[in-house]
Design an enzyme around this catalytic site. Structure first.
Site, short mmCIF file in Angstrom:
data_model
loop_
_atom_site.label_atom_id
_atom_site.label_comp_id
_atom_site.label_asym_id
_atom_site.label_seq_id
_atom_site.Cartn_x
_atom_site.Cartn_y
_atom_site.Cartn_z
N ASP A 203 -12.17 3.30 15.80
CA ASP A 203 -11.42 3.21 14.54
C ASP A 203 -12.01 4.18 13.52
OD1 ASP A 203 -9.69 2.41 12.57
OD2 ASP A 203 -10.69 0.49 12.17
N HIS B 138 -7.14 3.14 11.49
CA HIS B 138 -6.04 2.18 11.31
C HIS B 138 -5.35 2.31 9.95
CE1 HIS B 138 -9.06 -0.50 9.25
NE2 HIS B 138 -7.99 -0.85 8.56
N SER C 267 -10.61 -1.25 3.67
CA SER C 267 -10.61 -0.51 4.94
C SER C 267 -10.86 0.98 4.72
CB SER C 267 -9.27 -0.69 5.65
OG SER C 267 -9.13 -2.00 6.14
#
Length: 417
Positions: free
Chosen positions: A271, A226, A367
């Site tokens: 992901d 992502h 992230s």
């Protein structure tokens, strides 16, 4: 006509004691300079690296020896390193021997051959005799019937290696980072130690940190898919290594980005992505890879793990310049799938970590970064990749990470690591 005098000018006469003092000071400074030069040239310790090759007739070569982190490879490396340690720590070079490391195993018609890197620090004045002395010590000990190592006569015994290449090899082993345990929390704004997490990197666009990533090979990173939802062109990205964003250890451009084929921006599954750097990095104490666990690796609930990154210190909070770390716990998927937690949203490709009480957690900007665990040999393994969550440190909303073991074969298929 008389010439007028020049205002304020008069002849200075140096007194004898002034001349003597100045001369003494100059001679003293010269003596100090000469002393420092002599110390540097004679007594200052210089690092020397030698590569040696050994023959092990008692062991038959197996493909497991070429498999990184296999039990056979780990045990044989440790046995060899211990043998070399004992040889030099009980010798005349005991104060100058630093360490040894097995670099490579090779098949032999009658056993196994091992290439080993040996590191010494010795005053410059003794450097000329180092090789011959080390050679003599090894020869004497290896001729003993008690040693399982024998000299490989097919190669020169001790071959000197340049420092940059040697340090790259010495630091090529994965998972060498922080000595566990240590206490620090992202929520408290406490930075990580200088060499604690040498695989951590920053993915940036136009010099702005957007995501974290983990170094798994000299030219490969693993991160979250992502991270590239808005910027898919590899040419837009740069990678920064080092503890601080403002003063990076080194940087690289991105050659390619490989996103998992089943990833979709509207969901959280799959992901994961791998990033190939434009050129390999040179390993050092500050720049190393994290170990990848095998697909069969199991981790128990309540296990202590660390997550690191340059993300926000709290929800909607400031972003730090220095790398932050937080110690959290593994939470079972069954618990995280309870109605009051994530209500069945956690799949087998995800791992849950944090505390149901909240407070300690990854946050925005973390992230793609690593969730790691240490084994009993103080090696760090990449368990998870920061993926998603609800707020930061919210009660009953721990962080959700991509489960690396679930995608271990996918990573290998793309990177050969």
């Amino acid at each position: 006509m008389y010439q007028p005098g020049i205002l304020g000018r008069r002849k200075r006469v140096c007194k004898p004691w002034t001349v003597a003092l100045t001369t003494t000071a100059a001679l003293l400074a010269l003596a100090v300079l000469i002393g420092l030069l002599v110390y540097f040239l004679v007594y200052e310790e210089k690092t020397h690296y030698y590569q040696a090759s050994f023959w092990i007739p008692s062991i038959k070569y197996s493909s497991d020896l070429s498999e990184e982190q296999s039990k056979l490879q780990i045990n044989l490396k440790q046995k060899i390193n211990n043998e070399i340690d004992v040889i030099f720590q009980r010798s005349s070079l005991k104060h100058h021997y630093v360490k040894s490391q097995v670099v490579n195993f090779r098949p032999s018609n009658d056993g196994v051959k091992a290439d080993i890197l040996i590191k010494f620090q010795i005053p410059r004045k003794n450097a000329d005799t180092l090789r011959s002395e080390a050679d003599s010590i090894l020869n004497k000990k290896l001729q003993s019937s008690q040693s399982f190592l024998k000299r490989d006569i097919s190669l020169p015994y001790l071959r000197e290696m340049n420092a940059a290449q040697a340090e790259h090899i010495l630091n090529s082993n994965c998972g060498l980072g922080m000595e566990y345990p240590r206490i620090a929390r992202i929520a408290d704004g406490k930075p990580a130690g200088s060499n604690s997490w040498p695989w951590q990197s920053s993915l940036q666009v136009e010099g702005i940190h957007l995501c974290g990533a983990s170094l798994i090979g000299s030219q490969w990173l693993v991160t979250s898919a992502h991270c590239f939802d808005n910027y898919k062109n590899p040419k837009l990205w740069t990678v920064s290594f080092g503890r601080t964003l403002g003063n990076p250890l080194t940087t690289r451009k991105v050659e390619s980005i490989i996103i998992h084929e089943n990833y979709a921006a509207h969901k959280h599954d799959d992901d994961i992505a791998v990033v190939k750097l434009s050129s390999p990095v040179l390993f050092s104490e500050n720049l190393r890879t994290v170990c990848l666990p095998e697909a069969t690796f199991q981790v128990l609930p309540k296990s202590k793990v660390f997550v690191t990154g340059w993300g926000a210190l709290k929800a909607n909070g400031p972003f730090p310049n220095s790398l932050q770390e937080v110690e959290i716990e593994i939470i079972s998927n069954d618990v995280c799938n309870q109605v009051n937690v994530y209500g069945g949203a956690i799949s087998s490709g995800m791992i849950c970590a944090g505390f149901l009480t909240g407070k300690l957690d990854a946050c925005e900007g973390d992230s793609g970064g690593p969730l790691v665990i240490s084994d009993n040999r103080n090696k760090w393994y990449l368990l998870g990749i920061v993926s998603w969550g609800i707020d930061c440190g919210k009660e009953n909303k721990p962080g959700i990470y991509t489960r690396v073991t679930h995608y271990r074969n996918w990573i290998k298929s793309k990177t050969n690591i």
